[in-house]
Every structure is written in C-alpha cells, then in structure tokens.
Design a protein around this motif. Structure first.
Motif, PDB file in Angstrom:
ATOM      1  N   GLY A   1       0.141  -1.391  -0.031  1.00  0.00           N
ATOM      2  CA  GLY A   1      -0.259   0.014  -0.314  1.00  0.00           C
ATOM      3  C   GLY A   1       1.040   0.782   0.060  1.00  0.00           C
ATOM      4  N   ASP A   2       1.440   1.187   0.888  1.00  0.00           N
ATOM      5  CA  ASP A   2       2.516   2.619   0.561  1.00  0.00           C
ATOM      6  C   ASP A   2       3.558   2.900  -0.280  1.00  0.00           C
ATOM      7  OD1 ASP A   2       2.262   2.754   3.790  1.00  0.00           O
ATOM      8  OD2 ASP A   2       4.315   1.644   4.420  1.00  0.00           O
ATOM      9  N   MET A   3       3.939   2.094  -1.394  1.00  0.00           N
ATOM     10  CA  MET A   3       4.530   2.506  -2.295  1.00  0.00           C
ATOM     11  C   MET A   3       3.937   2.785  -3.369  1.00  0.00           C
ATOM     12  SD  MET A   3       5.231  -1.254  -3.574  1.00  0.00           S
ATOM     13  CE  MET A   3       6.518  -1.896  -3.083  1.00  0.00           C
ATOM     14  N   HIS A   4       2.771   2.413  -3.226  1.00  0.00           N
ATOM     15  CA  HIS A   4       1.542   3.239  -4.124  1.00  0.00           C
ATOM     16  C   HIS A   4       1.077   3.992  -3.587  1.00  0.00           C
ATOM     17  CE1 HIS A   4       1.205  -0.398  -5.247  1.00  0.00           C
ATOM     18  NE2 HIS A   4       1.051  -0.384  -6.745  1.00  0.00           N
ATOM     19  N   GLN A   5       1.072   5.132  -2.495  1.00  0.00           N
ATOM     20  CA  GLN A   5       1.089   6.571  -2.258  1.00  0.00           C
ATOM     21  C   GLN A   5       2.308   7.357  -2.703  1.00  0.00           C
ATOM     22  OE1 GLN A   5       1.964   8.996  -1.118  1.00  0.00           O
ATOM     23  NE2 GLN A   5       1.297   9.682   1.000  1.00  0.00           N
ATOM     24  N   PRO A   6       2.149   7.919  -4.089  1.00  0.00           N
ATOM     25  CA  PRO A   6       3.365   8.349  -4.727  1.00  0.00           C
ATOM     26  C   PRO A   6       4.322   8.685  -3.209  1.00  0.00           C
ATOM     27  CG  PRO A   6       1.293   9.794  -5.015  1.00  0.00           C
ATOM     28  CD  PRO A   6       1.188   8.172  -4.279  1.00  0.00           C
ATOM     29  N   LEU A   7       3.895   9.621  -2.550  1.00  0.00           N
ATOM     30  CA  LEU A   7       5.355  10.508  -2.141  1.00  0.00           C
ATOM     31  C   LEU A   7       5.741   9.633  -1.063  1.00  0.00           C
ATOM     32  CD1 LEU A   7       2.569  14.001  -0.846  1.00  0.00           C
ATOM     33  CD2 LEU A   7       5.223  13.200  -3.003  1.00  0.00           C
ATOM     34  N   HIS A   8       5.517   7.977  -0.428  1.00  0.00           N
ATOM     35  CA  HIS A   8       6.147   7.508  -0.159  1.00  0.00           C
ATOM     36  C   HIS A   8       7.035   7.025  -1.128  1.00  0.00           C
ATOM     37  CE1 HIS A   8       4.538   6.723   3.694  1.00  0.00           C
ATOM     38  NE2 HIS A   8       4.363   7.447   3.434  1.00  0.00           N
TER      39      HIS A   8
ATOM     40  N   THR B   1      -3.435  -6.165 -16.636  1.00  0.00           N
ATOM     41  CA  THR B   1      -2.683  -4.974 -17.218  1.00  0.00           C
ATOM     42  C   THR B   1      -2.170  -4.442 -16.052  1.00  0.00           C
ATOM     43  OG1 THR B   1      -3.445  -4.323 -19.250  1.00  0.00           O
ATOM     44  CG2 THR B   1      -2.376  -3.113 -18.511  1.00  0.00           C
ATOM     45  N   MET B   2      -2.928  -3.876 -14.774  1.00  0.00           N
ATOM     46  CA  MET B   2      -2.373  -3.569 -13.434  1.00  0.00           C
ATOM     47  C   MET B   2      -1.616  -4.688 -12.932  1.00  0.00           C
ATOM     48  SD  MET B   2      -5.903  -1.383 -12.170  1.00  0.00           S
ATOM     49  CE  MET B   2      -6.006   0.045 -12.939  1.00  0.00           C
ATOM     50  N   GLN B   3      -2.015  -5.934 -12.887  1.00  0.00           N
ATOM     51  CA  GLN B   3      -0.214  -6.690 -12.189  1.00  0.00           C
ATOM     52  C   GLN B   3       0.795  -6.902 -13.170  1.00  0.00           C
ATOM     53  OE1 GLN B   3      -3.063  -9.872 -11.418  1.00  0.00           O
ATOM     54  NE2 GLN B   3      -3.472  -8.949  -9.263  1.00  0.00           N
ATOM     55  N   SER B   4       0.796  -6.304 -14.174  1.00  0.00           N
ATOM     56  CA  SER B   4       2.035  -6.690 -15.094  1.00  0.00           C
ATOM     57  C   SER B   4       3.096  -5.949 -14.659  1.00  0.00           C
ATOM     58  CB  SER B   4       1.913  -6.376 -16.778  1.00  0.00           C
ATOM     59  OG  SER B   4       1.720  -4.844 -16.460  1.00  0.00           O
ATOM     60  N   GLY B   5       4.674  -6.343 -14.591  1.00  0.00           N
ATOM     61  CA  GLY B   5       5.348  -5.930 -13.788  1.00  0.00           C
ATOM     62  C   GLY B   5       5.932  -6.611 -12.257  1.00  0.00           C
ATOM     63  N   GLY B   6       6.882  -5.461 -12.136  1.00  0.00           N
ATOM     64  CA  GLY B   6       6.980  -6.309 -10.974  1.00  0.00           C
ATOM     65  C   GLY B   6       7.807  -5.124  -9.533  1.00  0.00           C
ATOM     66  N   ILE B   7       7.683  -5.430  -8.710  1.00  0.00           N
ATOM     67  CA  ILE B   7       7.641  -4.232  -7.513  1.00  0.00           C
ATOM     68  C   ILE B   7       8.889  -3.410  -7.925  1.00  0.00           C
ATOM     69  CG2 ILE B   7       8.998  -3.355  -5.115  1.00  0.00           C
ATOM     70  CD1 ILE B   7       7.815  -6.608  -4.523  1.00  0.00           C
ATOM     71  N   PRO B   8       9.724  -3.363  -8.748  1.00  0.00           N
ATOM     72  CA  PRO B   8      10.822  -1.717  -9.485  1.00  0.00           C
ATOM     73  C   PRO B   8       9.655  -1.511 -10.396  1.00  0.00           C
ATOM     74  CG  PRO B   8      12.065  -3.987  -8.931  1.00  0.00           C
ATOM     75  CD  PRO B   8      10.873  -4.408  -9.182  1.00  0.00           C
ATOM     76  N   ASP B   9       8.832  -1.731 -11.166  1.00  0.00           N
ATOM     77  CA  ASP B   9       8.374  -1.127 -12.114  1.00  0.00           C
ATOM     78  C   ASP B   9       7.375  -0.516 -11.505  1.00  0.00           C
ATOM     79  OD1 ASP B   9       9.241  -2.395 -14.727  1.00  0.00           O
ATOM     80  OD2 ASP B   9       7.943  -4.122 -13.295  1.00  0.00           O
ATOM     81  N   TRP B  10       6.186  -1.262  -9.995  1.00  0.00           N
ATOM     82  CA  TRP B  10       5.629   0.071  -9.801  1.00  0.00           C
ATOM     83  C   TRP B  10       5.858   0.885  -8.610  1.00  0.00           C
ATOM     84  CZ3 TRP B  10       3.688  -5.490  -6.984  1.00  0.00           C
ATOM     85  CH2 TRP B  10       3.682  -6.254  -8.314  1.00  0.00           C
ATOM     86  N   MET B  11       6.939   0.548  -8.297  1.00  0.00           N
ATOM     87  CA  MET B  11       7.977   2.169  -7.414  1.00  0.00           C
ATOM     88  C   MET B  11       7.737   3.300  -8.317  1.00  0.00           C
ATOM     89  SD  MET B  11      10.140  -0.099  -4.859  1.00  0.00           S
ATOM     90  CE  MET B  11      10.243   1.969  -3.615  1.00  0.00           C
ATOM     91  N   TYR B  12       8.497   2.853  -9.617  1.00  0.00           N
ATOM     92  CA  TYR B  12       9.126   4.248 -10.371  1.00  0.00           C
ATOM     93  C   TYR B  12       7.201   4.680 -11.132  1.00  0.00           C
ATOM     94  CZ  TYR B  12      10.672   6.408 -14.257  1.00  0.00           C
ATOM     95  OH  TYR B  12      11.286   7.122 -15.159  1.00  0.00           O
ATOM     96  N   GLN B  13       6.669   3.939 -11.066  1.00  0.00           N
ATOM     97  CA  GLN B  13       4.999   4.529 -11.635  1.00  0.00           C
ATOM     98  C   GLN B  13       5.476   5.239 -10.743  1.00  0.00           C
ATOM     99  OE1 GLN B  13       2.549   0.654 -12.645  1.00  0.00           O
ATOM    100  NE2 GLN B  13       4.267  -0.210 -13.843  1.00  0.00           N
ATOM    101  N   SER B  14       5.289   4.802  -8.870  1.00  0.00           N
ATOM    102  CA  SER B  14       4.985   5.951  -8.785  1.00  0.00           C
ATOM    103  C   SER B  14       5.714   6.542  -8.161  1.00  0.00           C
ATOM    104  CB  SER B  14       4.558   5.351  -7.239  1.00  0.00           C
ATOM    105  OG  SER B  14       3.360   3.857  -6.929  1.00  0.00           O
ATOM    106  N   HIS B  15       6.848   6.666  -8.506  1.00  0.00           N
ATOM    107  CA  HIS B  15       7.077   7.927  -8.396  1.00  0.00           C
ATOM    108  C   HIS B  15       7.447   9.085  -9.429  1.00  0.00           C
ATOM    109  CE1 HIS B  15      11.021  10.096  -7.764  1.00  0.00           C
ATOM    110  NE2 HIS B  15      11.163   9.971  -9.275  1.00  0.00           N
ATOM    111  N   ILE B  16       7.094   8.407 -11.207  1.00  0.00           N
ATOM    112  CA  ILE B  16       6.666   9.148 -12.043  1.00  0.00           C
ATOM    113  C   ILE B  16       5.214  10.082 -11.588  1.00  0.00           C
ATOM    114  CG2 ILE B  16       5.748   9.652 -13.950  1.00  0.00           C
ATOM    115  CD1 ILE B  16       8.817   9.113 -14.019  1.00  0.00           C
ATOM    116  N   LEU B  17       4.066   9.759 -10.658  1.00  0.00           N
ATOM    117  CA  LEU B  17       3.051   9.887 -10.331  1.00  0.00           C
ATOM    118  C   LEU B  17       3.508  11.339  -9.223  1.00  0.00           C
ATOM    119  CD1 LEU B  17      -0.155  10.177  -9.882  1.00  0.00           C
ATOM    120  CD2 LEU B  17       0.081   8.688  -8.245  1.00  0.00           C
ATOM    121  N   SER B  18       4.517  10.827  -8.283  1.00  0.00           N
ATOM    122  CA  SER B  18       4.920  12.001  -7.798  1.00  0.00           C
ATOM    123  C   SER B  18       5.447  13.167  -8.479  1.00  0.00           C
ATOM    124  CB  SER B  18       6.003  11.908  -6.585  1.00  0.00           C
ATOM    125  OG  SER B  18       7.494  11.529  -7.679  1.00  0.00           O
TER     126      SER B  18
END
Length: 266
Positions: free
Chosen positions: A140-147, A204-221
C-alpha cells in the motif's frame, strides 16, 4: 492467548497520531487490503488464513502504523520501511541505479525481505504474522506517490499548503485528506473501485514487478509535486485533477498485493 495478542495490541494503539511513516491513512490501507482479498487464489486464501485465522487483510493492514505509538522502542527500526526517496524527474535507468545502490532497510529492501520470510517454511507463526502485516502495508505504501517522493522535503511533509483553508502539508493531503474527501467507508470504496474492473484491466495492472510499480508511483509523485506548489490553496479543483490518480493507485495497490500473495502461495 497468543492468537489474540495481535488484535489486542492493535486495538490498544489504534489512536496513534500521524507521522511520516503513515500512508493512505487507515481507510486507504484497508481499501488496498480489501481489494487484494477479492483477487486471491484458493491457495493464497488458505495460506493467509493459516497466519491470521478469521481476521481479514483489512484488519491487519494498519498495524505497522499503529505500532509507532509503542513506547518500548522495539519497533523503532521499522520506521524506514515505509518509504524510499529519490530525486525528482529521473529516468528509469537512474531510478534502477539508485534502487540498486541504496543501503540499509527501506520500503524496497524490506518488501523483498517480508516476501522471503513468508516463503520460508521455518519462519515462526509469530514472525509470519509480522511479515504479512508489513507486506500488506508496504505494498500500500509504495502506491502512495509521496512514499517514493523526494528526500529534501521528507516526501512532501515540508511542502506547506492548505486544504479547504486548513493549514497542512502535501504529504498529509495524500495520506488522508484526499481519500477522506471521497466520503466512503473502505468497503464502499472497494466496491466502487472493483465494480468496473475487467480481467484485462487486472492483467495490465498486475504486470511488472516491485521496481516497476515503485517507478510508476515515483513518476506520479512528479505530477503531484508539479501540481502542488508550496503555499498552494487546495480544494475542489485539486480533487478534480487528482481523484483518478488516487483511485488508480488504490486499485493498483490492491491488485498487486493480490499478485504478490498469489505468487507466494503458488
């Protein structure tokens, strides 16, 4: 006695105050956990039930924040597990380099560590419970962009602004105020977000892995920072601009948590 300890401890400290380590607030974390519970395989449901019994993922999702009020100091080492900061507007190549070079315990390293503990047969029941609660929470944390935001402002904590004329900071807006503005319980929110999701969306949303998900959140940040300057007065317009991003992050967090748990209990 042991099986009741977790619940009693949670209830005793659930009034803990908000600090940097919180993400999504109580409602948001319960939403991601509840969404995940709808997408678990039979094996994953069995594996989870062996750890938490009749409790739900939503019930344990906020424990890693609640323990911040513990006065013994036994959980102090977990404070850094909730976030990992990066410079703004970096490339994926730079992000991957920094992720690889980062030292110490953080959101990325400890997410992997909790997955490993849950996969290890010799992990004690108490430790598996601890690992599951943190894994649910950290996904959950890694999908809050400011984390996965910026170190210089402590993930938006130093960005001072107002929310409907109430002085606050950017991190708290994304932790709590934006979600609370939707005025849903976590079960209502879960039903709304999952009602229109197709199997193709899930894939689509489940594709990739943890580094991909974190980068997507960082882009949103980056988008969040660019749209939330210091001193900004946020209200209805801000919700209009970011509500779809908010909802997508909650949904992605839940679906991806399900994927991680399904992979653990294959």
């Amino acid at each position: 006695m042991k099986k009741h300890f977790f619940g009693l401890a949670l209830a005793a400290i659930m009034l803990a105050g908000s600090i940097r380590a919180n993400a999504w607030g109580s409602t948001g974390h319960r939403v991601t956990a509840e969404i995940a519970s709808f997408y678990l395989t039979a094996k994953a449901k069995l594996g989870v039930s062996k750890i938490i019994g009749k409790e739900s993922l939503a019930m344990i999702a906020n424990w890693p924040d609640f323990i911040k009020s513990d006065t013994t100091g036994q959980y102090n080492h977990t404070s850094s597990w909730h976030y990992l900061d990066f410079p703004g507007h970096i490339s994926r190549q730079e992000f991957d380099r920094l992720l690889k070079e980062t030292k110490g315990e953080n959101l990325y390293s400890q997410t992997l560590a909790m997955i490993k503990e849950l996969k290890t047969a010799s992990t004690t029941p108490a430790r598996k419970r601890f690992a599951l609660a943190f894994l649910v929470h950290m996904i959950g944390d890694m999908h809050q962009p400011l984390h996965v935001g910026r170190d210089e402002d402590m993930g938006g904590n130093k960005v001072q602004l107002s929310w409907f004329d109430r002085p606050t900071n950017l991190h708290k807006v994304w932790d709590e105020y934006l979600i609370d503005f939707q005025q849903y319980s976590y079960t209502e929110y879960t039903n709304i977000l999952t009602r229109v999701v197709t199997p193709a969306d899930v894939k689509t949303m489940q594709s990739g892995g943890i580094p991909d998900w974190m980068y997507q959140s960082h882009i949103l940040s980056d988008k969040v920072y660019d749209g939330s300057p210091n001193g900004a007065k946020l209200s209805y317009r801000y919700n209009y601009v970011f509500v779809n991003d908010l909802n997508n992050q909650l949904l992605k967090g839940g679906l991806r948590l399900a994927k991680v748990l399904n992979d653990i209990y294959r």
